[in-house]
Scaffold this active site. Structure first.
Site, PDB file in Angstrom:
ATOM      1  N   LYS A   1      63.789 -16.444  38.441  1.00 47.81           N
ATOM      2  CA  LYS A   1      63.054 -16.607  37.013  1.00 47.81           C
ATOM      3  C   LYS A   1      61.928 -15.957  36.606  1.00 47.81           C
ATOM      4  O   LYS A   1      62.425 -14.749  36.840  1.00 47.81           O
ATOM      5  CB  LYS A   1      61.989 -17.280  38.051  1.00 47.81           C
ATOM      6  CG  LYS A   1      62.104 -18.269  38.769  1.00 47.81           C
ATOM      7  CD  LYS A   1      62.513 -20.067  38.203  1.00 47.81           C
ATOM      8  CE  LYS A   1      61.768 -20.830  37.491  1.00 47.81           C
ATOM      9  NZ  LYS A   1      61.159 -21.360  39.096  1.00 47.81           N
TER      10      LYS A   1
ATOM     11  N   LYS B   1      68.173 -20.968  31.958  1.00 50.33           N
ATOM     12  CA  LYS B   1      67.800 -22.302  33.000  1.00 50.33           C
ATOM     13  C   LYS B   1      66.934 -22.153  32.067  1.00 50.33           C
ATOM     14  O   LYS B   1      65.962 -22.666  31.654  1.00 50.33           O
ATOM     15  CB  LYS B   1      66.750 -21.469  34.678  1.00 50.33           C
ATOM     16  CG  LYS B   1      66.541 -22.885  34.719  1.00 50.33           C
ATOM     17  CD  LYS B   1      65.394 -22.217  36.441  1.00 50.33           C
ATOM     18  CE  LYS B   1      65.059 -23.274  37.688  1.00 50.33           C
ATOM     19  NZ  LYS B   1      64.106 -24.897  36.318  1.00 50.33           N
TER      20      LYS B   1
HETATM   21  S1  IVH Z   1      72.262 -26.105  38.336  1.00 53.34           S
HETATM   22  C1  IVH Z   1      73.164 -27.196  42.523  1.00 53.34           C
HETATM   23  N1  IVH Z   1      71.703 -24.968  36.182  1.00 53.34           N
HETATM   24  O1  IVH Z   1      66.983 -26.394  37.183  1.00 53.34           O
HETATM   25  C2  IVH Z   1      72.826 -26.774  40.940  1.00 53.34           C
HETATM   26  N2  IVH Z   1      70.567 -26.391  36.671  1.00 53.34           N
HETATM   27  O2  IVH Z   1      64.955 -25.694  39.774  1.00 53.34           O
HETATM   28  C3  IVH Z   1      72.146 -27.443  40.271  1.00 53.34           C
HETATM   29  N3  IVH Z   1      68.476 -26.004  35.168  1.00 53.34           N
HETATM   30  O3  IVH Z   1      67.570 -29.085  38.687  1.00 53.34           O
HETATM   31  C4  IVH Z   1      71.627 -27.461  39.081  1.00 53.34           C
HETATM   32  N4  IVH Z   1      68.909 -25.098  34.176  1.00 53.34           N
HETATM   33  O4  IVH Z   1      67.351 -28.917  36.610  1.00 53.34           O
HETATM   34  C5  IVH Z   1      70.995 -25.538  36.978  1.00 53.34           C
HETATM   35  N5  IVH Z   1      71.927 -24.146  33.688  1.00 53.34           N
HETATM   36  C6  IVH Z   1      70.775 -24.941  34.746  1.00 53.34           C
HETATM   37  C7  IVH Z   1      70.035 -25.018  34.521  1.00 53.34           C
HETATM   38  C8  IVH Z   1      69.369 -25.917  35.719  1.00 53.34           C
HETATM   39  C9  IVH Z   1      67.671 -25.742  34.010  1.00 53.34           C
HETATM   40  C10 IVH Z   1      67.228 -27.100  36.296  1.00 53.34           C
HETATM   41  C11 IVH Z   1      67.808 -28.260  36.870  1.00 53.34           C
HETATM   42  C12 IVH Z   1      67.758 -27.872  38.079  1.00 53.34           C
HETATM   43  C13 IVH Z   1      66.592 -26.882  38.117  1.00 53.34           C
HETATM   44  C14 IVH Z   1      66.425 -26.425  40.054  1.00 53.34           C
END
Ligand code: IVH
Length: 695
Positions: A330, A133
């Site tokens: 997390k 993430k």
């Molecule tokens: S998927 C519907 N993949 O985390 C799924 N998000 O807390 C959408 N983020 O809004 C997100 N790395 O800004 C996804 N490998 C990853 C990610 C990621 C960072 C962020 C993104 C999202 C937020 C959610």
């Protein structure tokens, strides 16, 4: 405003009357912190505390569904309303947020929920991808027939900000997809800044008295959301692609196939993405990434698990603005508590007084921390940090330690507020803070020993005079011995063989080596000399421009002197140099106007022979062309080839784009040549290149 410490221990123990009150307080606090984080890029609380507020709110909403006011409930919102300074983009497919898992049990529960929802057998395995993430900000990129037509931030999830102009000037986002592009494809991912780039940016910001960013995420957000795209261009933003918005003329059965296609289209997709068959494998990958975390060049704050099969994703759908088919596991915050034992002031090369907290040493996420920068006097006031305070320390994005907050409940009676000095602690000259600036500076320039020593370290550093064997330690020692009082004295060291050889841990051999290293630098590129002078705001790139424009130091000095008059042609000529604005011009003028500086430069000129940069020839066949070298060249090194090309007026780039004019492919040319082919860029062999430039 309600804080984490004021929350009741257990949401289940809350009465309905308390719940109604708490829900409204939480809605207000969450909206406020959301705006600080997304709207202003300046969060006041840690991500972990924010997550705790959200988790408690969600638990209350679940326990007291009849009390939830749909319109204002935090669970129904993502991010913040778009800033009015940018145009708006409505997301055809809303940009969702993710539910969080904080421990292993949450991961097992997540898998079980999915299986139950899909009525799969207990024993049936379900494939998920696990990917880091990235701690940046999400961005939606729309490609029509393979061409980037719009870029938008998440905003509130439905309407985001139009940042197309800013994204078009960044290097790391494909402007054109490689290969067969579908009619329509919206690629989503994370814009981020590497930790090292963040540190360098903050250092430059600090030197200018400009905004200091709290962490790489804020730096990325602040850099992207600029009204002036030129500022965005100067910031090293990067992008990882990880999901899709709308698309037409293409489809995937699996998320992992989609990621493979993204790579082929030219996107960076995180290499640590892995398919896992169950919770155990997910957790193992989470641990592996967690261990790698500190050594990664960018910040991550967890691992995202996604159901791989797209048909399952569709069936699972979403709940409370987050998909049921994904979750963010997390990482715990790398935090520690310690005591501020003292606050010291460091005086930098430009005289900036920087307060540094001396801390009782403490382990934060595997690193022993005993200092934390406090940035400037306002920062100390804002956080109300006193000597003797117990503070919560956090390694911001794993890099620099930061004091997050003071635990005021533990403040001893003896704690004392810090009086920011108005005199330089080293030379006792007045330290002045100009109106509207954050930084207080010692007014003594190079007559202040601290400024002088820091400036001399800069003078001999790698990108300036680059004198081997003359490091920070030697500079301090030679200064203390009275051997270094001006830049020219570096060259006078060559007459001190016996003195130097007689020093502790030196000896004849080292002394001789040092003197040879100094002698070798008497002939030196003019831009290195200009950079080494340490003129405020004049970095390597500006030094190069000045060297090319003025061709000698006396010419630059004379021009700077004439330019004191803002109506003079000299001033006009200075500020019309590409990328030199009025503020920088003022610093250049002020530097040479200073009598001591002017004398130091003249004395230096008596010791060295600066080499004027060769003028790029105006009419070579490659003037103004953008070229990329790739593979191994047979007749010369890559750096030499680059220098030759630049001398002929070409711009040498490291990456191929639609704007590239020629790619020169040596042996074993790899992906760059392929990309060039896909983009229809002319590819030359080394021989063809030689023929072209000697034509
Ligand atoms: S998927 C519907 N993949 O985390 C799924 N998000 O807390 C959408 N983020 O809004 C997100 N790395 O800004 C996804 N490998 C990853 C990610 C990621 C960072 C962020 C993104 C999202 C937020 C959610």
């Amino acid at each position: 405003m309600i804080t984490v410490s004021a929350l009741p221990k257990d949401p289940a123990s809350v009465t309905p009357i308390e719940a109604a009150d708490l829900l409204s307080q939480l809605a207000e606090a969450i909206a406020y912190h959301n705006e600080r984080y997304h709207g202003q890029d300046a969060p006041e609380i840690s991500d972990q505390d924010f997550d705790k507020l959200m988790a408690f709110n969600l638990a209350l909403e679940e326990a007291f569904p009849h009390l939830v006011k749909i319109a204002s409930a935090p669970s129904q919102k993502v991010g913040t309303s778009p800033n009015a300074a940018f145009g708006k983009v409505t997301h055809e497919v809303p940009m969702l947020s993710l539910a969080n898992a904080f421990n292993d049990q949450d991961v097992y529960d997540f898998i079980e929920r999915i299986k139950r929802f899909l009525s799969l057998d207990e024993a049936e395995e379900i494939i998920l991808t696990a990917e880091p993430k990235i701690d940046g900000l999400s961005l939606a990129l729309r490609y029509e027939k393979g061409v980037l037509v719009s870029a938008a931030t998440r905003g509130d999830g439905t309407v985001g900000e139009d940042v197309t102009a800013n994204i078009l000037v960044t290097d790391n986002v494909p402007k054109k997809l490689i290969g067969d592009a579908p009619d329509l494809l919206e690629v989503r991912g994370e814009v981020y800044m590497d930790k090292a780039d963040f540190l360098a940016l903050n250092e430059a910001q600090g030197a200018k008295g400009a905004k200091i960013f709290a962490n790489p995420r804020n730096a990325a957000a602040g850099s992207l959301r600029q009204k002036d795209a030129r500022i965005t261009k100067s910031r090293p933003l990067k992008f990882f692609a990880y999901s899709a918005g709308v698309y037409k003329g293409i489809a995937w059965h699996k998320h992992s196939d989609f990621l493979d296609d993204l790579r082929a289209f030219g996107f960076s997709v995180n290499e640590m993405t892995q398919s896992c068959a169950n919770a155990k494998e997910l957790i193992a990958h989470y641990k592996m990434i967690g261990e790698a975390r500190a050594t990664l060049p960018y910040d991550i704050d967890g691992v995202v698990y996604k159901v791989d099969r797209h048909d399952y994703q569709t069936r699972l759908g979403q709940v409370s603005r987050a998909p049921r088919w994904a979750i963010a596991h997390k990482f715990p915050a790398e935090k520690a508590t310690t005591i501020v034992e003292a606050i010291d002031i460091q005086v930098g090369r430009t005289g900036a007084l920087t307060p540094v907290a001396r801390l009782a040493p403490v382990n934060v996420g595997g690193v022993i921390v005993s200092n934390a920068t406090l940035h400037n006097e306002d920062e100390i006031k804002r956080k109300d940090i006193r000597i003797g305070d117990t503070v919560i320390l956090q390694r911001a994005g794993d890099v620099i330690p930061q004091i997050v907050e003071v635990i005021t409940a533990q403040r001893p009676d003896t704690a004392s507020a810090f009086d920011f000095p108005h005199l330089c602690p080293i030379c006792h000259s007045p330290a002045i803070r100009p109106d509207g600036e954050a930084v207080r500076r010692c007014s003594a320039s190079l007559s202040c020993p601290a400024q002088f020593v820091e400036q001399m370290k800069h003078f001999v550093s790698r990108n300036a005079f680059d004198i081997e064997g003359l490091g920070a330690k030697q500079i301090e020692q030679f200064f203390a011995l009275g051997w270094l009082n001006a830049p020219a004295d570096v060259f006078a060291l060559t007459k001190r063989f016996d003195d130097i050889a007689g020093l502790d841990r030196m000896g004849e051999k080292s002394a001789r080596n040092l003197i040879t290293a100094i002698e070798e630098r008497r002939d030196i590129a003019l831009e290195r000399v200009i950079f080494g002078l340490g003129i405020r705001q004049v970095g390597q790139a500006t030094a190069k421009l000045l060297a090319q424009h003025y061709e000698s130091l006396p010419a630059l000095m004379a021009a700077a002197h004439d330019a004191i008059d803002p109506d003079s042609p000299a001033y006009e000529s200075l500020i019309t140099i590409d990328q030199i604005g009025a503020a920088m011009a003022d610093d250049i003028i002020a530097f040479f106007k200073d009598v001591a500086n002017a004398k130091a430069v003249s004395d230096l000129l008596a010791e060295i022979r600066p080499i004027t940069p060769e003028k790029p020839s105006a009419d070579s066949p490659v003037t103004g062309k953008i070229i990329v070298f790739t593979g191994t060249l047979a007749t010369q090194s890559r750096s030499e080839a680059k220098a030759v090309a630049e001398r002929l007026g070409a711009k040498v780039s490291g990456s191929v784009s639609a704007k590239t004019d020629y790619v020169i492919a040596g042996a074993d040319a790899g992906s760059k040549a392929k990309k060039a082919e896909a983009l229809g860029v002319t590819i030359l062999t080394e021989d063809e290149w030689q023929a072209l430039i000697t034509a």
